[in-house]
Design a protein around this motif. Structure first.
Motif, short mmCIF file in Angstrom:
data_model
loop_
_atom_site.label_atom_id
_atom_site.label_comp_id
_atom_site.label_asym_id
_atom_site.label_seq_id
_atom_site.Cartn_x
_atom_site.Cartn_y
_atom_site.Cartn_z
N GLU A 43 72.43 -20.43 43.16
CA GLU A 43 72.79 -19.30 43.75
C GLU A 43 71.87 -18.38 43.25
O GLU A 43 71.52 -17.30 43.89
N ALA A 44 71.44 -18.02 41.66
CA ALA A 44 70.40 -16.87 41.69
C ALA A 44 69.36 -17.32 42.43
O ALA A 44 68.63 -16.31 43.00
N ARG A 45 68.63 -18.69 42.34
CA ARG A 45 67.96 -18.34 42.73
C ARG A 45 67.87 -18.40 44.48
O ARG A 45 67.06 -17.74 44.96
N LYS A 46 68.59 -18.77 44.56
CA LYS A 46 68.70 -18.19 46.19
C LYS A 46 69.02 -16.67 46.44
O LYS A 46 68.33 -16.08 47.78
N ARG A 47 69.94 -16.06 46.09
CA ARG A 47 69.49 -14.34 46.18
C ARG A 47 68.57 -14.10 45.33
O ARG A 47 68.63 -13.20 46.62
N ASP A 48 67.25 -14.69 44.78
CA ASP A 48 66.66 -13.83 44.51
C ASP A 48 65.34 -14.47 45.38
O ASP A 48 64.73 -13.06 46.58
N ASN A 49 65.65 -15.24 46.59
CA ASN A 49 65.37 -15.68 47.55
C ASN A 49 65.17 -14.60 48.94
O ASN A 49 64.27 -14.20 49.66
N LEU A 50 66.73 -14.54 48.97
CA LEU A 50 67.14 -13.73 49.91
C LEU A 50 66.83 -12.65 49.64
O LEU A 50 66.90 -11.78 50.97
N ALA A 51 67.03 -12.21 48.30
CA ALA A 51 66.07 -10.31 47.97
C ALA A 51 64.91 -10.41 48.59
O ALA A 51 64.22 -9.44 49.39
N ALA A 52 64.17 -11.31 48.26
CA ALA A 52 62.08 -11.33 48.68
C ALA A 52 62.46 -11.39 50.18
O ALA A 52 61.61 -10.07 50.77
N ARG A 53 62.89 -11.98 51.08
CA ARG A 53 62.65 -11.75 51.91
C ARG A 53 63.23 -10.68 52.92
O ARG A 53 62.76 -10.62 53.85
N LYS A 54 64.75 -10.49 52.05
CA LYS A 54 64.75 -9.01 52.84
C LYS A 54 64.41 -8.07 52.76
O LYS A 54 63.62 -7.35 53.31
N ALA A 55 63.50 -7.45 51.49
CA ALA A 55 62.20 -6.94 51.17
C ALA A 55 61.12 -7.00 52.43
O ALA A 55 60.66 -6.32 52.85
N ALA A 56 60.33 -7.71 52.38
CA ALA A 56 59.76 -8.86 53.15
C ALA A 56 59.38 -8.12 54.75
O ALA A 56 59.00 -8.02 55.24
N LEU A 57 61.55 -8.84 55.19
CA LEU A 57 61.41 -7.94 56.28
C LEU A 57 62.07 -6.14 56.59
O LEU A 57 61.92 -5.36 57.68
#
Length: 137
Positions: A104-118
């Motif tokens: 879940e922490a990896r998923k959170r980190d990936n989603l946070a990076a994707r959100k920052a990119a978007l």
């Protein structure tokens, strides 16, 4: 939050997008991925905070209810009567699911990076939509 309220809350943006101003429709149409990623990120952060996730399943249950019966009386007329009977109905049940905190922490980190990119693209789209469809005050 009860399921029906959550469902209604999910439909409100759709209803507003369908009848909003051209500017609002433009923004909604072009920022859907950003909003989806934000929603998923909030869900994952909630799972981490709780220590478990929620899932739903459909359960079929019996319910005692009144059923309509048709019968002919002594004069041959068709009459309607009611009698108790069992009917099936489908209920949605929420239940807890254990999570892997590391995953879940990896998923959170990936989603946070994707959100920052978007985020930059979403801000540019909002500015472009505001220029293309200015709202009158």
């Amino acid at each position: 939050m009860p399921r029906n309220i959550a469902f209604a809350a999910a439909l409100i943006p759709l209803a507003l997008a369908a009848c909003g101003t051209p500017q609002e429709r433009c923004i909604a149409r072009n920022t859907d991925e950003y909003r989806t990623v934000s929603s998923l990120l909030a869900e994952v952060e909630g799972n981490i905070a709780r220590g478990y996730a929620w899932e739903e399943r459909q359960v079929v249950r019996d319910r005692l209810t009144q059923c309509r019966d048709y019968y002919r009386d002594d004069e041959g007329k068709v009459r309607v009567g009611y009698s108790p009977c069992w009917r099936d109905y489908v209920d949605t049940e929420r239940y807890r699911v254990p999570i892997d905190p590391a995953a879940e922490a990896r998923k959170r980190d990936n989603l946070a990076a994707r959100k920052a990119a978007l985020s930059d693209r979403a801000q540019a789209v909002v500015s472009a939509c505001r220029e293309a469809y200015p709202e009158e005050a």
